[in-house]
Design a protein around this motif. Structure first.
Motif, PDB file in Angstrom:
ATOM      1  N   ASN A   1     -11.069  -9.228  87.363  1.00 14.16           N
ATOM      2  CA  ASN A   1     -10.882  -8.151  88.242  1.00 14.16           C
ATOM      3  C   ASN A   1     -10.011  -7.033  87.939  1.00 14.16           C
ATOM      4  OD1 ASN A   1      -9.990  -6.524  90.623  1.00 14.16           O
ATOM      5  ND2 ASN A   1     -11.184  -7.844  91.938  1.00 14.16           N
ATOM      6  N   ALA A   2     -10.935  -5.960  87.669  1.00 15.20           N
ATOM      7  CA  ALA A   2     -10.006  -4.799  86.950  1.00 15.20           C
ATOM      8  C   ALA A   2      -8.844  -4.167  88.052  1.00 15.20           C
ATOM      9  CB  ALA A   2     -11.067  -3.863  86.386  1.00 15.20           C
ATOM     10  N   ASP A   3      -9.405  -4.241  89.256  1.00 10.28           N
ATOM     11  CA  ASP A   3      -8.497  -3.476  90.007  1.00 10.28           C
ATOM     12  C   ASP A   3      -7.138  -4.284  90.366  1.00 10.28           C
ATOM     13  OD1 ASP A   3     -10.175  -1.288  90.761  1.00 10.28           O
ATOM     14  OD2 ASP A   3     -11.367  -2.694  91.901  1.00 10.28           O
ATOM     15  N   ALA A   4      -7.396  -5.632  90.243  1.00  9.26           N
ATOM     16  CA  ALA A   4      -6.044  -6.508  90.417  1.00  9.26           C
ATOM     17  C   ALA A   4      -5.186  -6.116  88.931  1.00  9.26           C
ATOM     18  CB  ALA A   4      -6.463  -8.006  90.437  1.00  9.26           C
ATOM     19  N   TRP A   5      -5.755  -6.371  87.813  1.00 12.26           N
ATOM     20  CA  TRP A   5      -4.947  -5.934  86.701  1.00 12.26           C
ATOM     21  C   TRP A   5      -4.489  -4.490  86.742  1.00 12.26           C
ATOM     22  CZ3 TRP A   5      -3.001  -9.440  83.648  1.00 12.26           C
ATOM     23  CH2 TRP A   5      -3.868 -10.855  83.359  1.00 12.26           C
ATOM     24  N   TYR A   6      -4.982  -3.385  87.168  1.00 13.44           N
ATOM     25  CA  TYR A   6      -4.496  -2.276  87.163  1.00 13.44           C
ATOM     26  C   TYR A   6      -3.272  -2.168  88.232  1.00 13.44           C
ATOM     27  CZ  TYR A   6      -4.318   2.804  87.910  1.00 13.44           C
ATOM     28  OH  TYR A   6      -3.783   4.030  88.154  1.00 13.44           O
TER      29      TYR A   6
ATOM     30  N   ASP B   1      -4.893 -14.269  89.493  1.00 10.00           N
ATOM     31  CA  ASP B   1      -5.437 -15.972  89.384  1.00 10.00           C
ATOM     32  C   ASP B   1      -6.544 -16.130  89.947  1.00 10.00           C
ATOM     33  OD1 ASP B   1      -2.716 -16.021  88.206  1.00 10.00           O
ATOM     34  OD2 ASP B   1      -1.753 -16.608  90.039  1.00 10.00           O
ATOM     35  N   VAL B   2      -7.155 -15.556  90.907  1.00 11.53           N
ATOM     36  CA  VAL B   2      -8.175 -15.971  91.548  1.00 11.53           C
ATOM     37  C   VAL B   2      -9.635 -15.344  90.507  1.00 11.53           C
ATOM     38  CG1 VAL B   2     -10.084 -15.450  93.612  1.00 11.53           C
ATOM     39  CG2 VAL B   2      -7.453 -15.942  93.879  1.00 11.53           C
ATOM     40  N   ASP B   3      -9.330 -14.262  90.085  1.00 13.62           N
ATOM     41  CA  ASP B   3     -10.352 -13.461  89.335  1.00 13.62           C
ATOM     42  C   ASP B   3     -10.036 -12.960  88.355  1.00 13.62           C
ATOM     43  OD1 ASP B   3     -12.835 -12.540  88.284  1.00 13.62           O
ATOM     44  OD2 ASP B   3     -13.206 -11.246  89.989  1.00 13.62           O
ATOM     45  N   PRO B   4      -9.830 -13.689  86.974  1.00 14.96           N
ATOM     46  CA  PRO B   4      -9.260 -12.868  86.007  1.00 14.96           C
ATOM     47  C   PRO B   4      -9.848 -11.585  85.300  1.00 14.96           C
ATOM     48  CG  PRO B   4      -9.272 -15.262  85.654  1.00 14.96           C
ATOM     49  CD  PRO B   4      -9.908 -15.037  86.716  1.00 14.96           C
TER      50      PRO B   4
ATOM     51  N   TRP C   1       0.800 -10.006  95.384  1.00 15.29           N
ATOM     52  CA  TRP C   1      -0.699 -10.157  95.690  1.00 15.29           C
ATOM     53  C   TRP C   1      -1.578  -9.742  94.661  1.00 15.29           C
ATOM     54  CZ3 TRP C   1      -2.625 -12.902  99.571  1.00 15.29           C
ATOM     55  CH2 TRP C   1      -1.826 -13.066 100.815  1.00 15.29           C
ATOM     56  N   TYR C   2      -1.519  -8.848  93.856  1.00 14.14           N
ATOM     57  CA  TYR C   2      -2.107  -8.275  92.831  1.00 14.14           C
ATOM     58  C   TYR C   2      -2.271  -9.656  91.825  1.00 14.14           C
ATOM     59  CZ  TYR C   2      -2.829  -3.349  93.815  1.00 14.14           C
ATOM     60  OH  TYR C   2      -3.222  -2.153  94.443  1.00 14.14           O
ATOM     61  N   ALA C   3      -1.121 -10.315  91.643  1.00 11.33           N
ATOM     62  CA  ALA C   3      -0.977 -11.352  90.470  1.00 11.33           C
ATOM     63  C   ALA C   3      -1.845 -12.507  91.128  1.00 11.33           C
ATOM     64  CB  ALA C   3       0.492 -11.819  90.650  1.00 11.33           C
TER      65      ALA C   3
END
Length: 211
Positions: free
Chosen positions: A173-178, A168-171, A162-164
């Motif tokens: 987004n720092a929270d997703a990368w973290y 993909d949706v918003d490159p 889900w983080y991945a």
């Protein structure tokens, strides 16, 4: 955990969600709904909310709700104010009613899931968050919230997926990368622990990383 710019962006989205889901309450609007008894409460509540006085806004919306308990827009705003002042239990109580009565309302499902995550009630958070994803599959913030629920349940592979999706949706987004990085480390740790149980060795970690 959200920090800095991410927290500002998150709160901005919550306010934006309610701005879409719950139009500004003017006296004329309430009168059209048969709520003439609300008087100046709608204007006062909106003014307090715009000034950032969320506790006062919450009290004013609550007074409106006491008079008109069937107005879901008002209940939605009570839930939002509860969230913004950190009263997540009350926010969940209000938002659960809205999400049940109006499951097509994205903001209600999304915020309900977010606040259940805040309370570490991750299993309960997943159904409303999945509904939010169904209503808006292109929201990185929903992806992150679902990932956080799975991470709370220690299902790190699902959380990583889900983080991945959030990346993909918003490159940007720092929270997703973290979260993606943290869950990769968590998956590694789980795998190492399983291997260590199968073949105990003080040099196992060194052997793994040397290969």
């Amino acid at each position: 955990m959200l920090c800095g710019r991410s927290l500002v962006r998150w709160r901005g989205l919550l306010v934006a969600c309610v701005a879409v889901a719950a139009p500004a309450f003017h006296v004329g609007h309430c009168a059209q709904q048969g709520s003439v008894g609300l008087g100046t409460l709608p204007a006062q509540a909106q003014s307090a909310q715009q000034k950032g006085d969320y506790r006062q806004a919450r009290d004013l919306y609550a007074k409106m709700l006491a008079q008109e308990p069937d107005l879901l827009e008002v209940r939605m705003n009570v839930g939002l104010m509860d969230h913004l002042i950190g009263d997540y239990e009350d926010a969940v109580r209000q938002l659960r009613i809205v999400a049940h009565r109006k499951p097509e309302l994205f903001a209600a499902s999304f915020m309900l899931g977010v606040d259940l995550n805040k309370l570490h009630r991750y299993s309960e958070a997943l159904p409303p968050l999945r509904n939010a994803d169904h209503l808006n599959s292109k929201s990185a913030l929903v992806n992150v919230a679902i990932a956080q629920a799975y991470a709370g349940l220690q299902d790190f592979e699902a959380a990583n997926d889900w983080y991945a999706q959030g990346v993909d949706v918003d490159p940007t987004n720092a929270d997703a990368w973290y979260g993606l990085g943290v869950t990769y480390l968590s998956i590694e740790r789980v795998c190492f622990d399983k291997m260590a149980r199968l073949e105990p060795s003080p040099n196992l970690r060194r052997q793994i990383f040397a290969s």
